[in-house]
Design a protein around this motif. Structure first.
Motif, mmCIF file in Angstrom:
data_model
loop_
_atom_site.group_PDB
_atom_site.id
_atom_site.type_symbol
_atom_site.label_atom_id
_atom_site.label_comp_id
_atom_site.label_asym_id
_atom_site.label_seq_id
_atom_site.Cartn_x
_atom_site.Cartn_y
_atom_site.Cartn_z
ATOM 1 N N SER A 221 0.773 -1.396 0.007
ATOM 2 C CA SER A 221 -0.092 -0.071 0.016
ATOM 3 C C SER A 221 0.765 1.283 -0.011
ATOM 4 C CB SER A 221 -0.801 -0.106 1.086
ATOM 5 O OG SER A 221 -0.113 0.267 2.475
ATOM 6 N N PHE A 222 0.271 2.405 -0.230
ATOM 7 C CA PHE A 222 0.922 3.608 -0.511
ATOM 8 C C PHE A 222 1.548 4.134 1.106
ATOM 9 C CE2 PHE A 222 0.662 8.619 -0.810
ATOM 10 C CZ PHE A 222 2.056 8.732 -1.335
ATOM 11 N N ILE A 223 0.544 3.810 2.106
ATOM 12 C CA ILE A 223 1.218 4.350 3.488
ATOM 13 C C ILE A 223 2.429 3.273 3.641
ATOM 14 C CG2 ILE A 223 0.440 3.806 5.648
ATOM 15 C CD1 ILE A 223 -0.538 6.463 4.429
ATOM 16 N N GLU A 224 2.084 1.940 3.478
ATOM 17 C CA GLU A 224 3.386 1.250 3.969
ATOM 18 C C GLU A 224 4.688 1.678 3.006
ATOM 19 O OE1 GLU A 224 4.548 -3.407 3.526
ATOM 20 O OE2 GLU A 224 2.523 -2.929 3.203
ATOM 21 N N PHE A 225 4.541 2.207 1.748
ATOM 22 C CA PHE A 225 5.510 2.749 1.015
ATOM 23 C C PHE A 225 6.284 3.972 1.645
ATOM 24 C CE2 PHE A 225 7.064 5.685 -2.096
ATOM 25 C CZ PHE A 225 8.057 4.979 -2.493
ATOM 26 N N TYR A 304 -5.254 8.988 -3.512
ATOM 27 C CA TYR A 304 -4.057 8.482 -2.780
ATOM 28 C C TYR A 304 -4.213 9.151 -1.460
ATOM 29 C CZ TYR A 304 -2.674 4.540 -5.703
ATOM 30 O OH TYR A 304 -2.512 3.398 -6.470
ATOM 31 N N TYR A 305 -4.509 10.693 -1.615
ATOM 32 C CA TYR A 305 -4.379 11.421 -0.609
ATOM 33 C C TYR A 305 -5.761 11.800 -0.178
ATOM 34 C CZ TYR A 305 0.575 12.195 -1.788
ATOM 35 O OH TYR A 305 2.127 12.064 -1.976
ATOM 36 N N ASN A 306 -6.518 10.847 0.403
ATOM 37 C CA ASN A 306 -7.957 10.873 0.706
ATOM 38 C C ASN A 306 -7.925 11.286 2.109
ATOM 39 O OD1 ASN A 306 -7.057 8.431 1.805
ATOM 40 N ND2 ASN A 306 -8.276 7.434 0.502
ATOM 41 N N ASP A 307 -7.163 11.696 2.961
ATOM 42 C CA ASP A 307 -7.206 12.124 4.198
ATOM 43 C C ASP A 307 -5.934 13.173 4.421
ATOM 44 O OD1 ASP A 307 -4.517 10.733 4.814
ATOM 45 O OD2 ASP A 307 -5.997 8.999 5.343
ATOM 46 N N THR A 308 -6.039 13.971 5.555
ATOM 47 C CA THR A 308 -4.993 14.801 6.021
ATOM 48 C C THR A 308 -3.692 14.097 6.538
ATOM 49 O OG1 THR A 308 -6.265 15.376 7.974
ATOM 50 C CG2 THR A 308 -6.800 16.782 6.109
ATOM 51 N N LYS A 309 -4.002 13.205 7.370
ATOM 52 C CA LYS A 309 -2.817 12.491 7.813
ATOM 53 C C LYS A 309 -1.721 11.891 6.935
ATOM 54 C CE LYS A 309 -1.994 8.482 10.810
ATOM 55 N NZ LYS A 309 -2.609 7.146 11.551
ATOM 56 N N THR A 310 -2.154 11.601 5.672
ATOM 57 C CA THR A 310 -1.148 11.133 4.825
ATOM 58 C C THR A 310 -0.518 12.502 4.250
ATOM 59 O OG1 THR A 310 -2.649 9.096 3.936
ATOM 60 C CG2 THR A 310 -0.977 9.931 2.496
ATOM 61 N N GLN A 311 -1.282 13.394 4.148
ATOM 62 C CA GLN A 311 -0.453 14.538 3.517
ATOM 63 C C GLN A 311 0.260 15.401 4.647
ATOM 64 O OE1 GLN A 311 -3.143 17.271 1.029
ATOM 65 N NE2 GLN A 311 -4.695 15.754 1.630
ATOM 66 N N ASP A 312 -0.013 15.187 5.937
ATOM 67 C CA ASP A 312 0.856 15.419 6.950
ATOM 68 C C ASP A 312 2.263 14.723 6.983
ATOM 69 O OD1 ASP A 312 -0.548 17.392 7.996
ATOM 70 O OD2 ASP A 312 -1.811 15.998 9.452
ATOM 71 N N ILE A 313 2.198 13.316 6.763
ATOM 72 C CA ILE A 313 3.398 12.807 6.587
ATOM 73 C C ILE A 313 4.562 13.344 5.543
ATOM 74 C CG2 ILE A 313 4.570 10.509 5.849
ATOM 75 C CD1 ILE A 313 1.990 9.208 7.135
ATOM 76 N N ILE A 314 3.678 13.757 4.508
ATOM 77 C CA ILE A 314 4.627 14.534 3.268
ATOM 78 C C ILE A 314 5.204 15.737 3.698
ATOM 79 C CG2 ILE A 314 4.653 15.097 0.981
ATOM 80 C CD1 ILE A 314 4.112 11.910 1.574
ATOM 81 N N PHE A 315 4.025 16.439 4.418
ATOM 82 C CA PHE A 315 4.811 17.760 4.835
ATOM 83 C C PHE A 315 5.702 17.659 5.707
ATOM 84 C CE2 PHE A 315 0.052 19.386 4.332
ATOM 85 C CZ PHE A 315 0.265 19.809 2.941
ATOM 86 N N GLU A 316 5.711 16.662 6.542
ATOM 87 C CA GLU A 316 6.840 16.463 7.767
ATOM 88 C C GLU A 316 8.364 16.059 6.956
ATOM 89 O OE1 GLU A 316 7.697 14.106 11.828
ATOM 90 O OE2 GLU A 316 5.941 14.186 11.075
ATOM 91 N N LYS A 317 8.043 14.972 6.292
ATOM 92 C CA LYS A 317 9.218 14.390 5.698
ATOM 93 C C LYS A 317 9.928 15.286 4.683
ATOM 94 C CE LYS A 317 10.487 10.340 2.576
ATOM 95 N NZ LYS A 317 11.343 9.871 3.344
ATOM 96 N N TYR A 318 9.209 16.156 4.126
ATOM 97 C CA TYR A 318 9.791 16.984 2.999
ATOM 98 C C TYR A 318 9.660 18.593 3.217
ATOM 99 C CZ TYR A 318 9.750 12.830 0.214
ATOM 100 O OH TYR A 318 10.143 11.779 -0.332
ATOM 101 N N ALA A 319 9.935 18.835 4.691
ATOM 102 C CA ALA A 319 9.755 19.855 5.193
ATOM 103 C C ALA A 319 10.882 20.988 4.403
ATOM 104 C CB ALA A 319 10.174 20.013 6.643
#
Length: 340
Positions: A221-225, A304-319
């Motif tokens: 899954s995308f989250i697992e990735f 794939y970005y159907n919630d804010t939690k997934t996007q928060d992961i990206i915001f943090e990872k690629y700050a």
């Protein structure tokens, strides 16, 4: 007592001769003098050895003579004062040189040059250093940089065969000079992190062979990735900030939606924009071989970005990407298919 008089006179003579000489020597060499005082006590002989690095000057005195103690105490104080001043001047001079002379640490150089396969491309003819990024139109850019140099080569990515020059092949002092030289154009092309890493997942994450070779496991899954990319390093999903941040203040920054506009702006600046380049850019052959804007990932953002939690992961990872390249951190609004 009379037998001590000649010895005392000799020591006094040394005092009046050495101190003026030291002062004269130091005043003439204030930036280079580095005095080192060394003491060693030979208890068996009852003698104290005082030495300076200047001309290997050493004075030996009997430890039980008060006059000798006084004279050598004065000498030691003067040596110590000169040592402090000299060290301060050396330190200040070193700091001054670092401010005035361009300098890159080994860490900086490693971040800039990266590996043999990922290094920025150098076009000496147009004095251009181009920081390309995987999953950000890199095929398009490599082919374009071949075209403006007249390189007719079907190989695009392999450094040994594509004919392109890479920054890692230059010496450290040459890299430093080029990076700080304003006559060299530094440019970078980037992609919005959410779109870029989704493209990585669709192409690399779903490729079991690639994941096994690079991460020793596959994902379902995308989250697992996304979770796996925290520990498994790969240039396809690493940060697009690939130089010390201060360099980006004077660097041309292009983004995926404006790739054609940025292409013209960049090539015009370096003097490589002409009709033959324009013909290549808009040719069917180019579009078939280089996808400057793959819509596949963009079209699936809302899937794939159907919630804010997934996007928060990206915001943090690629700050750093969001900060340096001024990408907006706005959540996708899924029901209206727009951004708020």
């Amino acid at each position: 007592m009379g037998r001590y008089i000649p010895k005392t006179i000799c020591i006094l003579s040394l005092f009046f001769v050495i101190i003026p000489c030291l002062k004269l020597y130091y005043s003439a060499n204030v930036d280079s003098v580095n005095l080192i005082l060394r003491k060693s006590v030979d208890k068996s002989r009852g003698k104290l050895l005082q030495c300076s690095s200047i001309d290997n000057l050493c004075i030996i005195k009997s430890s039980n003579k008060s006059m000798d103690n006084h004279i050598l105490g004065v000498l030691e104080d003067n040596f110590a004062q000169l040592t402090v001043v000299s060290n301060q001047n050396t330190k200040n001079d070193s700091t001054r040189q670092r401010k005035d002379i361009p300098w890159l640490s080994k860490v900086d150089l490693k971040q800039i040059t990266r590996t043999w396969y990922q290094s920025p491309i150098v076009v000496t003819k147009y004095k251009l250093i181009f920081f390309w990024n995987e999953k950000a139109g890199c095929t398009y850019w490599k082919k374009l940089l071949q075209v403006i140099q007249g390189l007719e080569n079907n190989e695009v990515h392999h450094p040994d065969f594509n004919g392109l020059s890479y920054l890692i092949n230059y010496k450290d002092n040459e890299i430093t000079e080029m990076m700080f030289d304003d006559s060299w154009t530094k440019a970078v092309f980037v992609r919005e992190p959410r779109e870029r890493i989704l493209s990585c997942y669709l192409e690399k994450g779903l490729d079991n062979a690639h994941m096994m070779n690079n991460c020793a496991q596959t994902v379902k899954s995308f989250i697992e990735f996304l979770n796996l990319t925290k520990t498994c390093k790969d240039p396809h999903w690493s940060s697009q900030v690939r130089a010390p941040k201060y360099f980006y203040k004077n660097m041309m920054i292009g983004k995926m939606p404006d790739i054609l506009t940025f292409t013209e702006k960049l090539l015009t600046k370096i003097g490589a924009w002409n009709e033959s380049v324009k013909d290549w850019i808009y040719s069917k052959d180019r579009k078939n071989k280089t996808r400057y804007h793959a819509r596949k990932a963009e079209d699936k953002l809302f899937q794939y970005y159907n919630d804010t939690k997934t996007q928060d992961i990206i915001f943090e990872k690629y700050a750093d990407d969001y900060d340096v390249f001024n990408f907006e951190k706005k959540y996708f609004v899924f029901d209206k298919n727009i951004q708020k």
